[in-house]
Design a protein around this motif. Structure first.
Motif, mmCIF file in Angstrom:
data_model
loop_
_atom_site.group_PDB
_atom_site.id
_atom_site.type_symbol
_atom_site.label_atom_id
_atom_site.label_comp_id
_atom_site.label_asym_id
_atom_site.label_seq_id
_atom_site.Cartn_x
_atom_site.Cartn_y
_atom_site.Cartn_z
ATOM 1 N N THR A 32 -11.212 -5.782 -7.733
ATOM 2 C CA THR A 32 -12.354 -4.916 -7.453
ATOM 3 C C THR A 32 -12.999 -5.291 -6.124
ATOM 4 O OG1 THR A 32 -12.729 -4.554 -9.809
ATOM 5 C CG2 THR A 32 -14.584 -4.108 -8.336
ATOM 6 N N ALA A 33 -13.073 -6.578 -5.842
ATOM 7 C CA ALA A 33 -13.622 -7.016 -4.551
ATOM 8 C C ALA A 33 -12.756 -6.515 -3.397
ATOM 9 C CB ALA A 33 -13.734 -8.537 -4.512
ATOM 10 N N LEU A 34 -11.438 -6.565 -3.558
ATOM 11 C CA LEU A 34 -10.543 -6.070 -2.500
ATOM 12 C C LEU A 34 -10.685 -4.562 -2.305
ATOM 13 C CD1 LEU A 34 -7.364 -8.207 -3.274
ATOM 14 C CD2 LEU A 34 -8.942 -8.466 -1.336
ATOM 15 N N LEU A 35 -10.905 -3.832 -3.386
ATOM 16 C CA LEU A 35 -11.169 -2.392 -3.274
ATOM 17 C C LEU A 35 -12.498 -2.150 -2.565
ATOM 18 C CD1 LEU A 35 -10.090 -1.239 -6.839
ATOM 19 C CD2 LEU A 35 -9.060 -0.467 -4.688
ATOM 20 N N HIS A 36 -13.519 -2.872 -2.976
ATOM 21 C CA HIS A 36 -14.853 -2.688 -2.410
ATOM 22 C C HIS A 36 -14.885 -3.005 -0.916
ATOM 23 C CE1 HIS A 36 -19.211 -3.610 -1.848
ATOM 24 N NE2 HIS A 36 -19.295 -2.494 -2.533
ATOM 25 N N GLN A 37 -14.081 -3.978 -0.497
ATOM 26 C CA GLN A 37 -14.014 -4.362 0.914
ATOM 27 C C GLN A 37 -13.054 -3.477 1.711
ATOM 28 O OE1 GLN A 37 -12.724 -8.417 0.511
ATOM 29 N NE2 GLN A 37 -14.593 -9.023 -0.515
ATOM 30 N N ASP A 38 -12.438 -2.495 1.053
ATOM 31 C CA ASP A 38 -11.447 -1.601 1.663
ATOM 32 C C ASP A 38 -10.215 -2.326 2.175
ATOM 33 O OD1 ASP A 38 -12.606 0.864 1.136
ATOM 34 O OD2 ASP A 38 -13.920 0.717 2.882
ATOM 35 N N THR A 39 -9.956 -3.514 1.647
ATOM 36 C CA THR A 39 -8.708 -4.202 1.969
ATOM 37 C C THR A 39 -7.558 -3.506 1.266
ATOM 38 O OG1 THR A 39 -9.851 -6.298 2.269
ATOM 39 C CG2 THR A 39 -7.494 -6.415 1.837
ATOM 40 N N VAL A 40 -7.830 -2.995 0.063
ATOM 41 C CA VAL A 40 -6.866 -2.205 -0.703
ATOM 42 C C VAL A 40 -7.479 -0.828 -0.918
ATOM 43 C CG1 VAL A 40 -5.690 -1.971 -2.926
ATOM 44 C CG2 VAL A 40 -5.842 -4.214 -1.836
ATOM 45 N N LYS A 41 -6.683 0.203 -0.634
ATOM 46 C CA LYS A 41 -7.176 1.575 -0.812
ATOM 47 C C LYS A 41 -7.029 2.042 -2.264
ATOM 48 C CE LYS A 41 -8.123 1.812 3.491
ATOM 49 N NZ LYS A 41 -9.488 1.587 3.896
ATOM 50 N N HIS A 42 -5.938 1.637 -2.944
ATOM 51 C CA HIS A 42 -5.732 2.017 -4.341
ATOM 52 C C HIS A 42 -4.994 0.904 -5.070
ATOM 53 C CE1 HIS A 42 -4.130 3.985 -7.926
ATOM 54 N NE2 HIS A 42 -5.179 4.768 -7.815
ATOM 55 N N PHE A 43 -5.501 0.528 -6.253
ATOM 56 C CA PHE A 43 -4.892 -0.511 -7.073
ATOM 57 C C PHE A 43 -4.358 0.083 -8.361
ATOM 58 C CE2 PHE A 43 -6.377 -4.822 -5.567
ATOM 59 C CZ PHE A 43 -5.212 -5.494 -5.874
ATOM 60 N N THR A 44 -3.140 -0.285 -8.727
ATOM 61 C CA THR A 44 -2.611 -0.066 -10.065
ATOM 62 C C THR A 44 -2.677 -1.424 -10.737
ATOM 63 O OG1 THR A 44 -1.138 1.689 -9.301
ATOM 64 C CG2 THR A 44 -0.612 0.662 -11.419
ATOM 65 N N MET A 45 -3.471 -1.505 -11.799
ATOM 66 C CA MET A 45 -3.786 -2.797 -12.403
ATOM 67 C C MET A 45 -3.316 -2.856 -13.851
ATOM 68 S SD MET A 45 -7.586 -2.949 -10.681
ATOM 69 C CE MET A 45 -8.182 -4.294 -11.666
ATOM 70 N N TYR A 46 -2.488 -3.856 -14.146
ATOM 71 C CA TYR A 46 -1.945 -4.062 -15.483
ATOM 72 C C TYR A 46 -2.619 -5.252 -16.144
ATOM 73 C CZ TYR A 46 2.062 -1.053 -14.419
ATOM 74 O OH TYR A 46 2.876 0.010 -14.104
#
Length: 124
Positions: free
Chosen positions: A56-70
């Motif tokens: 979630t931190a990586l998404l919030h920082q825009d380091t990752v644009k989309h995560f698929t999380m298992y």
């Protein structure tokens, strides 16, 4: 009270220097900083996200644009969903309650994120 190694800046600082060249705080601070330097990543997969705090931190920082999380725990994924909603990134993540290794996803990923779940994988 400090009960785990990641509570000690004297340990995390030098580890993060090896990862990103700077003595940043937190056990995942160096990884987050290094990923920000080489990113952004359009699509990432996390093979054991738990509560999804790091993702979630990586998404919030825009380091990752989309995560698929298992993750195998519905309770942990519920916590991840709540955190993502609070941080305003829920629409950029897919939370899947399943074994990430049970099937090969059709999509491709720019980053495989595997943090804090290696101990659950007997045949890594």
């Amino acid at each position: 009270e400090r009960t785990n190694f990641w509570h000690f800046p004297e340990i995390c600082g030098p580890l993060n220097v090896k990862i990103c060249g700077k003595s940043v705080t937190g056990v995942s601070g160096g990884v987050a900083r290094r990923l920000a330097e080489i990113g952004p990543f359009e699509r990432a997969v996390s093979v054991g996200c738990g509560r999804g705090t790091k993702e979630t931190a990586l998404l919030h920082q825009d380091t990752v644009k989309h995560f698929t999380m298992y993750d195998l725990s519905p309770a942990r994924l519920k916590e991840a969903a709540a955190l993502q909603a609070k941080r305003g990134v829920a629409e950029r993540a897919d939370l899947i309650c399943a074994d990430a290794f049970a099937s090969v996803p059709e999509e491709s990923f720019d980053l495989v994120y595997w943090a804090s779940s290696l101990h659950h994988m007997p045949d890594a």
